[in-house]
Structures are given as structure tokens and as C-alpha cells.
Design an enzyme around this catalytic site. Structure first.
Site, PDB file in Angstrom:
ATOM      1  N   THR A   1      29.856  13.186 103.344  1.00 29.82           N
ATOM      2  CA  THR A   1      29.569  12.078 104.155  1.00 29.82           C
ATOM      3  C   THR A   1      27.917  11.669 104.485  1.00 29.82           C
ATOM      4  O   THR A   1      27.700  10.902 105.117  1.00 29.82           O
ATOM      5  CB  THR A   1      30.240  12.239 105.893  1.00 29.82           C
ATOM      6  OG1 THR A   1      29.553  13.550 106.285  1.00 29.82           O
ATOM      7  CG2 THR A   1      31.753  12.367 105.821  1.00 29.82           C
TER       8      THR A   1
ATOM      9  N   TYR B   1      39.882  18.153 115.851  1.00 32.17           N
ATOM     10  CA  TYR B   1      38.512  17.993 115.520  1.00 32.17           C
ATOM     11  C   TYR B   1      37.985  18.972 116.935  1.00 32.17           C
ATOM     12  O   TYR B   1      36.749  19.790 116.812  1.00 32.17           O
ATOM     13  CB  TYR B   1      37.829  16.449 115.407  1.00 32.17           C
ATOM     14  CG  TYR B   1      36.373  16.634 115.700  1.00 32.17           C
ATOM     15  CD1 TYR B   1      35.419  16.613 114.679  1.00 32.17           C
ATOM     16  CD2 TYR B   1      36.081  16.161 117.074  1.00 32.17           C
ATOM     17  CE1 TYR B   1      34.109  16.819 115.061  1.00 32.17           C
ATOM     18  CE2 TYR B   1      34.286  15.961 117.190  1.00 32.17           C
ATOM     19  CZ  TYR B   1      33.682  16.290 116.133  1.00 32.17           C
ATOM     20  OH  TYR B   1      32.266  16.153 116.253  1.00 32.17           O
TER      21      TYR B   1
ATOM     22  N   ASN C   1      28.560  11.837 122.209  1.00 32.49           N
ATOM     23  CA  ASN C   1      28.417  10.509 121.442  1.00 32.49           C
ATOM     24  C   ASN C   1      26.925  10.003 121.189  1.00 32.49           C
ATOM     25  O   ASN C   1      26.364   9.204 121.792  1.00 32.49           O
ATOM     26  CB  ASN C   1      29.094   9.559 122.256  1.00 32.49           C
ATOM     27  CG  ASN C   1      30.602   9.584 122.070  1.00 32.49           C
ATOM     28  OD1 ASN C   1      30.945  10.637 122.957  1.00 32.49           O
ATOM     29  ND2 ASN C   1      31.384   8.908 121.637  1.00 32.49           N
ATOM     30  N   VAL C   2      26.503  10.616 119.981  1.00 30.58           N
ATOM     31  CA  VAL C   2      25.141  10.169 119.725  1.00 30.58           C
ATOM     32  C   VAL C   2      25.139   9.010 118.781  1.00 30.58           C
ATOM     33  O   VAL C   2      26.000   8.639 118.071  1.00 30.58           O
ATOM     34  CB  VAL C   2      24.772  11.487 118.696  1.00 30.58           C
ATOM     35  CG1 VAL C   2      23.104  11.163 118.453  1.00 30.58           C
ATOM     36  CG2 VAL C   2      24.775  12.708 119.528  1.00 30.58           C
TER      37      VAL C   2
END
Ligand code: UD2
Length: 320
Positions: A35, A142, A171-172
């Protein structure tokens, strides 16, 4: 310091690498590029020792850990929905990968590992804000995997005396976040859709809320976690967030105004394993590390919109 960053070509890893280089540290980066994107490191190409390798490769990890003082362990297969679709693959990367990093760190006597934990550990418990003393209640695979990583960090601290610090990221978002995968973070997806004049899709009714945290705050906190006294922080878990929550509907409205989008969002089915509300109590990290978010939500959004606008103009690949 000699610093090893796992997941160095990813959004958060590459941001940490840039700060580490700017501060004059010796930086080794490792990423398997599943990724991650090598282009994220273009600005510091000559200054970083970057290796394409998988963190599950124990021999390579041993070699990379030699002489290292601090590890920022960011490598993971992120995404709640991805883990719902294929729990075994994300388990292999997120849990086995983490154990492999810890074993190499132990064998090479790395002093401290700072771990990218996740707010998803809190799961569905209705209490807000979430504080670290709450019993975790993970929902998605996850979330279970990221929480297991925390337990391994604490175990290695207790049984082998390694210094470990877990930062539960909420939540970056920010520049360099991948935007073109179905699994990309919601703000990266919203902003790039809006800039291209397309309506973003809201999963569910849009009332769900998140403690969105701008990347620079995350980088600041990692360096605080790397340098804070061991007798205060080692073996502990800290929320890393802004301490404010914003619903997707409100966020859509702010972003529509910033990007000049006049249309309405599209609504889709709520996501399986999704959490309704997420908000952090950040008093522990403030008290014990002196952390304060320097970039608030709106300023973070402005900077992120500006970055994607430029990236889209330059046709920068956003598959980061
Ligand atoms: C979880 C973790 C976060 C981090 C991340 C890594 C929580 C509260 N947060 O983020 O800390 O570990 O996983 O992947 O568990 N959505 C839309 N439209 C889209 C995409 C998403 O409406 O196109 C919604 C989604 O249903 C969710 C919200 O936006 O309600 C945020 O989704 P996300 O994938 O950006 O992040 P999330 O909360 O799963």
C-alpha cells in the site's frame, strides 16, 4: 538517533521519515510497497536508507534493526472493510508482522518501539470521550489485530524489558494520504472527489462522527513518545487525537465550501463493522508527554485541500 521506520513509504511513515530527516536523524525505512508508494519519499530520497522488504521477513528485520535506537512501527494493512473481506491476510501483516518487528528489535537490543495503534480498539462502547482506562471492545478484525499489537508491545515491555509506547491514532488525515483505493480514508476520498466536481458517497446517514487528526499532530506526538522518560511512558497506551468530533455531514459541508462544490453527496449503505461515534480524551498524552494538537481540524482540512489540488494539477499519482 538512528531510527527505523516500518511502513516508511506509506502516508504516516513517510511523514515521520521527513521530520526525522529534517531533524538530522539517521533514518532507515522499510516498506513492502503493497500500500506504500516510493514517490512519497521523493523529497528525502538521498537522505534515507530505504529498503523494499516485508516486516515478516525475520532475517531482513534483524539486519535492519542493527544499531537502531528507536523504531516507529507504522507498517500495517489498514482499513476496517478490507479486514472484513479478508481477515487472514490482514492478520498476517498486522499481527505476525508486529511480532516479527518486536523479535528483531529484542534480538538487536533496540531501545524503544513506538507503535501505531488504532482508536478502533474502543469499538462500539457508547461512552464518549474514549479514555485509555476503558475496556477495549474491538468489532472488526482490523481492530482486533491492532489491539493484539498493543498487547504484544506491553508483553515485550513486561517480559523482556523493552521500552514500548502505543499511540492510538484517531482517523489521521493530511497530504500524501492515498485517495484512489476503495479503502482510502474518508477525507482523502471526499476531497479528491469534490475537487474533481464529483459527489462523494456517504456510507449510512452521515451522522457518524470522528475525531479527525491532522498528520502533523501525529508526527509531533511520535517524537514526544520517542523521547519521553521511560519511567513515565514505557509500556503504556495513549490516545492520539484532537479531542473534537465532526460528523461526516458537517465535514462534507465544510469541504464543499472550501472546494466550491455546489452539489449534494450520494448516500450508500452503512459499512459492515463501522463505528458510529469516535472521540478521544487526550488528557493523558497531554499530561505525560506535553502533547497539544498544533493544527486544528479546519486548518488541517485547508492544508489538505490545497495539497490535493496541487497534486491533481500536477497529476501526481494518488495511489499512495
Ligand atoms: C478506522 C479507525 C482509525 C484507523 C483507520 C485505519 C475508528 C473509529 N477509526 O477508521 O483510527 O485505524 O480505521 O483504516 O475505528 N466513509 C464514507 N464514505 C467513504 C469512505 C468512508 O462515508 O467513501 C465513512 C465510513 O463508513 C466511516 C467513516 O467514513 O463511518 C470513516 O471511515 P474511514 O475508512 O476513513 O475510517 P474508519 O473510521 O474506519
Amino acid at each position: 538517533m538512528r531510527i527505523l521506520i516500518t511502513g516508511a513509504a506509506g502516508f504516516i511513515g513517510s511523514s515521520l521519515a521527513k521530520r526525522a530527516v529534517a531533524e538530522g536523524h539517521s533514518v532507515i525505512g522499510v516498506d513492502n510497497l503493497i500500500t506504500g508508494n516510493r514517490e512519497n519519499l521523493a523529497a528525502i530520497d538521498a537522505a534515507i536508507d530505504f529498503r523494499v522488504a516485508d516486516i515478516r521477513n525475520r532475517e531482513q528485520m534483524q539486519e535492519l534493526c542493527r544499531g537502531v535506537e528507536i523504531i516507529f512501527h507504522e507498517a500495517a494493512l489498514p482499513s476496517v472493510p478490507k479486514s472484513v473481506l479478508d481477515p487472514l491476510t490482514s492478520h498476517e501483516h498486522n499481527v505476525e508482522g508486529t511480532v516479527s518487528v518486536l523479535l528483531a528489535a529484542k534480538e538487536q537490543k533496540v531501545r524503544r518501539v513506538v507503535y501505531a495503534a488504532s482508536s478502533s480498539a474502543y469499538g462500539e462502547s457508547p461512552t464518549l470521550p474514549k479514555h485509555e482506562a476503558m475496556i477495549p471492545a474491538p468489532i472488526s478484525p482490523y481492530a482486533v489485530q491492532k489491539l493484539t499489537g498493543e498487547y504484544y508491545m506491553q508483553s515485550f515491555q513486561r517480559v523482556y524489558g523493552m521500552e514500548t509506547v502505543c499511540l492510538r491514532y484517531f482517523n489521521v488525515f493530511g497530504p500524501f494520504q492515498a485517495a484512489d483505493s476503495p479503502y482510502s480514508g474518508v477525507l482523502a476520498k471526499f476531497i479528491t472527489s469534490l475537487l474533481q466536481g464529483e459527489a462523494p458517497t456517504i456510507f449510512g446517514d452521515g451522522q457518524q462522527s470522528r475525531d479527525f487528526t491532522y498528520i502533523d499532530n501525529v508526527v509531533d506526538a511520535n517524537f514526544l513518545a520517542a523521547t519521553a522518560p521511560a519511567d513515565v511512558v514505557s509500556g503504556k497506551v495513549y490516545n492520539l487525537a484532537c479531542g473534537e468530533r465532526h460528523s461526516l455531514l458537517d465535514t462534507f459541508r465544510i469541504l464543499a465550501e472550501m472546494t466550491g462544490f455546489a452539489g449534494a453527496p450520494v448516500f450508500g449503505a452503512a459499512r459492515n463493522g463501522d463505528i458510529l461515534h469516535s472521540l478521544a480524551d487526550i488528557s493523558l498524552i497531554a499530561r505525560e508527554m506535553g502533547y497539544q494538537p498544533q493544527v486544528n481540524f479546519e486548518e488541517g482540512l485547508r492544508r489538505t485541500v490545497a495539497w490535493y489540488a496541487e497534486a491533481l494539477k500536477m497529476q501526481t499519482p494518488l495511489s499512495i
